[in-house]
Write an enzyme that holds these catalytic residues in place. Sequence first.
Site, mmCIF file in Angstrom:
data_model
loop_
_atom_site.group_PDB
_atom_site.id
_atom_site.type_symbol
_atom_site.label_atom_id
_atom_site.label_comp_id
_atom_site.label_asym_id
_atom_site.label_seq_id
_atom_site.Cartn_x
_atom_site.Cartn_y
_atom_site.Cartn_z
ATOM 1 N N GLU A 1 17.348 -71.259 99.123
ATOM 2 C CA GLU A 1 16.551 -72.506 99.193
ATOM 3 C C GLU A 1 15.249 -72.379 98.389
ATOM 4 O OE1 GLU A 1 14.563 -75.643 102.407
ATOM 5 O OE2 GLU A 1 15.179 -73.660 103.090
ATOM 6 N N LYS B 1 20.352 -74.782 98.853
ATOM 7 C CA LYS B 1 19.654 -75.856 99.558
ATOM 8 C C LYS B 1 18.503 -76.299 98.664
ATOM 9 C CE LYS B 1 17.582 -77.301 103.922
ATOM 10 N NZ LYS B 1 17.510 -77.102 105.377
#
Length: 303
Positions: A184, A221
């Site tokens: 992420e 993400k």
Amino acid sequence: MSEIKRSAEQNAMLTKVNSQSGFIAALDQSGGSTPKALKLYGVEENEYSNDEQMFDMVHQMRTRIITNSAFTGERVLGAILFENTLDRSIEGMPSAQYLWQEKNVVPFLKVDKGLADEAQDVQVMKPMPELDALLDKAVAQNVFGTKMRSVIKMANADGIAAIVEQQFAVAKQIIAKGLVPIIEPEVDINSPQKAEAEALLRDELIKHLNALADDELVMLKLTLPSAANFYADCVAHKNVVKVVALSGGYSREEANQKVSENAGMIASFSRALTEGLSAKHSDEDFTKQLDQGIESIYQASIA
């Protein structure tokens, strides 16, 4: 020949994440973000006096969500947990076990220890000297994957390269344990150079993805991009199980709209998932509100 070993349960989870429609619930608010999450839920800071009480209350909130009839594997593919939640029980079962066995929801674990101070217009992750022990604990509890977050503030090529390099280095450590890491590298939605930062990030991601072995699987993400389908090459990459989107400060309505514009991207919302839920709700009102939220995020993710 593959050296990555997964349990039968982890292979079943991989099949679910690969093939089923839905989204991932981010229930992993930790230290610094917990008071804010509780406040939005209607629990004020004067209602608890120390960290232990605070984490008790946030676990009650998460338990109320996870055990609710609206929260099932039909629409929710997975849920990201904080380590404190992994160590606790839900209805007498270890949290990760409850998610998978009772709800058919794939458990993920947040493993980063927060962000380092800003340098080169980014915040890399703080060191994780005890990561191996945490990963072993996750494997023992049949967790499927992990999540770790960095933040990009501006379109600084060196900073973005450093973030992605760190993420993939840690990802390889996670993959070696048989887990699937969610990488992420969040781009701040308020960055005046958001689109330029996304272009640099995408190039770095593709470069590192192309260097993975065939059996080294990751998830990404990412902040919802300024241009729809900007991460299409990441979505299509053979080493990427799923590309999920963080809400990043957008309202649920705005985040849902943006997810629906990005083919193959699904939601992984935290604040946008719990938006509108209150500790003061009756069980009936809580279920109604949660069901509406889950359905709207699910529909955006399958659009």
